[in-house]
Design a protein around this motif. Structure first.
Motif, PDB file in Angstrom:
ATOM      1  N   ILE A 167       0.646  -1.222   0.072  1.00  0.00           N
ATOM      2  CA  ILE A 167       0.051   0.069  -0.059  1.00  0.00           C
ATOM      3  C   ILE A 167       0.832   1.217   0.149  1.00  0.00           C
ATOM      4  N   TYR A 168       0.739   2.256  -0.927  1.00  0.00           N
ATOM      5  CA  TYR A 168       1.410   3.488  -0.820  1.00  0.00           C
ATOM      6  C   TYR A 168       0.237   4.418  -0.364  1.00  0.00           C
ATOM      7  N   GLY A 169       0.744   5.597   0.085  1.00  0.00           N
ATOM      8  CA  GLY A 169       0.077   6.581   0.462  1.00  0.00           C
ATOM      9  C   GLY A 169      -0.307   6.673   2.156  1.00  0.00           C
ATOM     10  N   LEU A 170       0.595   5.758   2.832  1.00  0.00           N
ATOM     11  CA  LEU A 170       0.166   5.441   4.152  1.00  0.00           C
ATOM     12  C   LEU A 170       0.506   6.781   5.167  1.00  0.00           C
ATOM     13  N   PRO A 171      -0.003   6.818   6.204  1.00  0.00           N
ATOM     14  CA  PRO A 171       0.182   8.036   7.106  1.00  0.00           C
ATOM     15  C   PRO A 171       1.473   8.398   7.247  1.00  0.00           C
ATOM     16  N   GLY A 172       2.143   9.385   7.065  1.00  0.00           N
ATOM     17  CA  GLY A 172       3.368   9.684   7.134  1.00  0.00           C
ATOM     18  C   GLY A 172       4.557   9.123   6.376  1.00  0.00           C
ATOM     19  N   GLY A 211      -8.698  13.272  10.086  1.00  0.00           N
ATOM     20  CA  GLY A 211      -8.118  14.915  10.182  1.00  0.00           C
ATOM     21  C   GLY A 211      -6.952  14.759  11.339  1.00  0.00           C
ATOM     22  N   GLN A 212      -6.713  13.899  11.919  1.00  0.00           N
ATOM     23  CA  GLN A 212      -5.477  13.777  12.770  1.00  0.00           C
ATOM     24  C   GLN A 212      -4.226  13.207  12.125  1.00  0.00           C
ATOM     25  N   ILE A 213      -4.326  12.635  11.167  1.00  0.00           N
ATOM     26  CA  ILE A 213      -3.198  11.890  10.498  1.00  0.00           C
ATOM     27  C   ILE A 213      -2.618  12.743   9.541  1.00  0.00           C
ATOM     28  N   ASP A 214      -1.333  12.484   9.296  1.00  0.00           N
ATOM     29  CA  ASP A 214      -0.502  13.014   8.157  1.00  0.00           C
ATOM     30  C   ASP A 214      -0.419  12.243   6.836  1.00  0.00           C
ATOM     31  N   LEU A 215      -1.364  12.395   5.909  1.00  0.00           N
ATOM     32  CA  LEU A 215      -1.442  11.560   4.551  1.00  0.00           C
ATOM     33  C   LEU A 215      -0.765  12.249   3.580  1.00  0.00           C
ATOM     34  N   PRO A 216       0.006  11.494   2.725  1.00  0.00           N
ATOM     35  CA  PRO A 216       0.683  12.144   1.773  1.00  0.00           C
ATOM     36  C   PRO A 216      -0.417  12.740   0.835  1.00  0.00           C
ATOM     37  N   ASP A 217      -0.018  14.014   0.165  1.00  0.00           N
ATOM     38  CA  ASP A 217      -1.075  14.771  -0.594  1.00  0.00           C
ATOM     39  C   ASP A 217      -1.269  14.109  -2.213  1.00  0.00           C
ATOM     40  N   ASP A 218      -2.212  14.298  -2.939  1.00  0.00           N
ATOM     41  CA  ASP A 218      -2.258  13.642  -4.234  1.00  0.00           C
ATOM     42  C   ASP A 218      -0.932  13.641  -5.318  1.00  0.00           C
ATOM     43  N   ASP A 219      -0.293  14.634  -5.074  1.00  0.00           N
ATOM     44  CA  ASP A 219       0.851  14.613  -6.072  1.00  0.00           C
ATOM     45  C   ASP A 219       1.793  13.895  -5.812  1.00  0.00           C
ATOM     46  N   LEU A 220       2.024  13.670  -4.210  1.00  0.00           N
ATOM     47  CA  LEU A 220       3.110  12.647  -3.744  1.00  0.00           C
ATOM     48  C   LEU A 220       2.351  11.294  -3.991  1.00  0.00           C
ATOM     49  N   GLN A 221       1.444  10.885  -3.682  1.00  0.00           N
ATOM     50  CA  GLN A 221       0.828   9.590  -3.980  1.00  0.00           C
ATOM     51  C   GLN A 221       0.904   9.243  -5.590  1.00  0.00           C
ATOM     52  N   ALA A 222       0.774  10.235  -6.332  1.00  0.00           N
ATOM     53  CA  ALA A 222       0.786   9.989  -7.948  1.00  0.00           C
ATOM     54  C   ALA A 222       2.642   9.830  -8.137  1.00  0.00           C
ATOM     55  N   ASP A 223       3.402  10.356  -7.568  1.00  0.00           N
ATOM     56  CA  ASP A 223       4.867  10.097  -7.660  1.00  0.00           C
ATOM     57  C   ASP A 223       5.183   8.821  -7.034  1.00  0.00           C
ATOM     58  N   MET A 224       4.673   8.424  -6.217  1.00  0.00           N
ATOM     59  CA  MET A 224       4.815   7.117  -5.769  1.00  0.00           C
ATOM     60  C   MET A 224       4.451   5.847  -6.542  1.00  0.00           C
ATOM     61  N   TYR A 225       3.222   5.999  -7.156  1.00  0.00           N
ATOM     62  CA  TYR A 225       2.633   5.210  -8.060  1.00  0.00           C
ATOM     63  C   TYR A 225       3.443   5.195  -9.325  1.00  0.00           C
TER      64      TYR A 225
END
Length: 404
Positions: A167-172, A211-225
């Motif tokens: 899974i990519y885009g995990l908290p932090g 609302g309490q967790i730091d999730l990667p934004d859409d651009d970072l998730q796209a880069d991961m993919y």
């Protein structure tokens, strides 16, 4: 008289038991329900036998144990279900039989060997991350060391078709840490790797704390993919679907049924089927399912008849999830619709690097197109809907010759 050729059929057996619910999971599964396992096995075995006559003209070429955590059932119960399949269905000699497993319940090589001897020849292990802190953040109860142990056990048991889920885009999660997880997965040398973006589904613990967790934004998730696509290709894994990559010859045959309108029959609460021209699903209620099968009460389910010619929208949505994409000839011959209505949009996507034309004039999305697949597919569905409306209006006017 020429004998009618049997059609392929996949079986999906849902195992709705987990030792602990993951924070992101919205699949139907229950914890602290071990006392119901044996009754459930009896129910599924009885249901398999009940449905079998409808599959008399089919050969079962894939069986998939999904969940939940199928490996949590233990060897004896899983062997009972495998025997029930073998008894009631024409099982192909080369059938792909997959078991989903969590690393914490798949470390016993002797148990895996017993399952292999009973017929299991593919195992899908939920690795998710190589970092224990990331695993804890999403409620996973295993460690990466247990992933390594499970892979070692599978190989010792002589299972030669192994898949790992990430899974990519995990908290932090950073790009560097995801790359490290991907590298760790490749070093374990599986035949298949699935990479899914984290989805925050309503009704899950992760949704409640979003609302309490730091999730990667859409651009970072796209880069991961996009990194995953490139990295896996460099290491010999061929992308065949948005989230799935395999060494040549190891694409999941069962999952391909979902994306190519193949027939499959599901068993268990929450299971879906596409069988005999009908799409149906069973409600997510374990006790109601068991009562229906074992005691004759009404089966809680929903169904819909789907003649082939009405499935153009499904074909469009599902085929564009795959690298093989849409086949214009198949589309026109099966659905009696003009494929040319899509060409202006597809050519525009191609100019922007979002789609490409393959062999035999097929069209498929590129990795960058996959990132925007919901939007692109939605636009193509709207084009199809407008064409259908145009035809209806022409028919109403008596203009049966619809010109291009």
């Amino acid at each position: 008289m020429k004998q009618q050729q049997k059609r392929p059929l996949g079986l999906y057996l849902h195992i709705p038991f987990c030792p602990q619910k993951c924070a992101y999971c919205d699949f139907y599964s229950l914890t602290q329900s071990e006392s119901k396992m044996d009754e459930y096995i009896r129910a599924v075995a009885a249901h398999l036998a009940e449905i079998a006559p409808q599959a008399a003209m089919h050969t079962v070429d894939t069986v998939y144990f999904g969940g939940g955590t199928p490996s949590y059932l233990g060897v004896k119960r899983l062997k009972t279900l495998l025997a029930a399949v073998d008894k009631s269905y024409a099982l192909a000699r080369d059938a792909e039989i997959t078991l989903e497993a969590n690393p914490d319940s798949a470390g016993d090589w002797k148990a895996l060997r017993a399952l292999r001897r009973a017929g299991v020849n593919r195992i899908s292990i939920g690795m998710q991350s190589a970092h224990d802190d990331e695993l804890r953040a999403i409620g996973r109860i295993h460690t990466f060391a247990q992933v390594e142990a499970a892979v070692e056990a599978a190989r010792k048991a002589k299972l030669q078709n192994l898949s790992l889920d990430l899974i990519y885009g995990l908290p932090g999660q950073t790009a560097e840490r995801f790359a490290a997880s991907l590298q760790a997965a490749v070093q374990l040398q599986p035949e298949h790797i699935s990479c899914y973006g984290l989805k925050i589904e309503e009704g899950t613990p992760l949704y409640d704390t979003r609302g309490q967790i730091d999730l990667p934004d859409d651009d970072l998730q796209a880069d991961m993919y996009l990194f995953a696509v490139s990295f896996l290709q460099e290491h010999g894994y061929v992308q065949y679907e948005i989230s799935n990559f395999a060494k040549p010859g190891f694409a999941s045959r069962h999952n391909m049924k979902y994306w190519t309108l193949g027939e499959y029959a599901g068993f268990g609460p929450g299971a879906h089927s596409d069988f005999g021209g009908v799409r149906y699903s069973f409600h997510r209620d374990l006790q109601a399912y068991m009562d229906a099968v074992l005691h004759g009460s009404a089966m809680p389910m929903e169904s819909e008849d789907l003649p082939d010619w009405t499935r153009d929208t499904e074909y469009l949505m599902l085929s564009l999830r795959t690298v093989q994409g849409m086949d214009p000839r198949y589309f026109e011959n099966t659905f009696r619709q003009r494929f040319s209505i899509f060409l202006p949009a597809l050519e525009r996507y191609a100019q922007n690097g979002l789609a490409a034309q393959g062999e035999n004039n097929t069209w498929h999305l590129t990795p960058r197109g996959f990132l925007l697949s919901n939007t692109l597919i939605g636009e193509l569905l709207e084009i199809l809907a407008q064409e259908k409306q145009r035809r209806l209006e022409a028919t109403a006017r008596g203009d049966f010759l619809v010109r291009n």
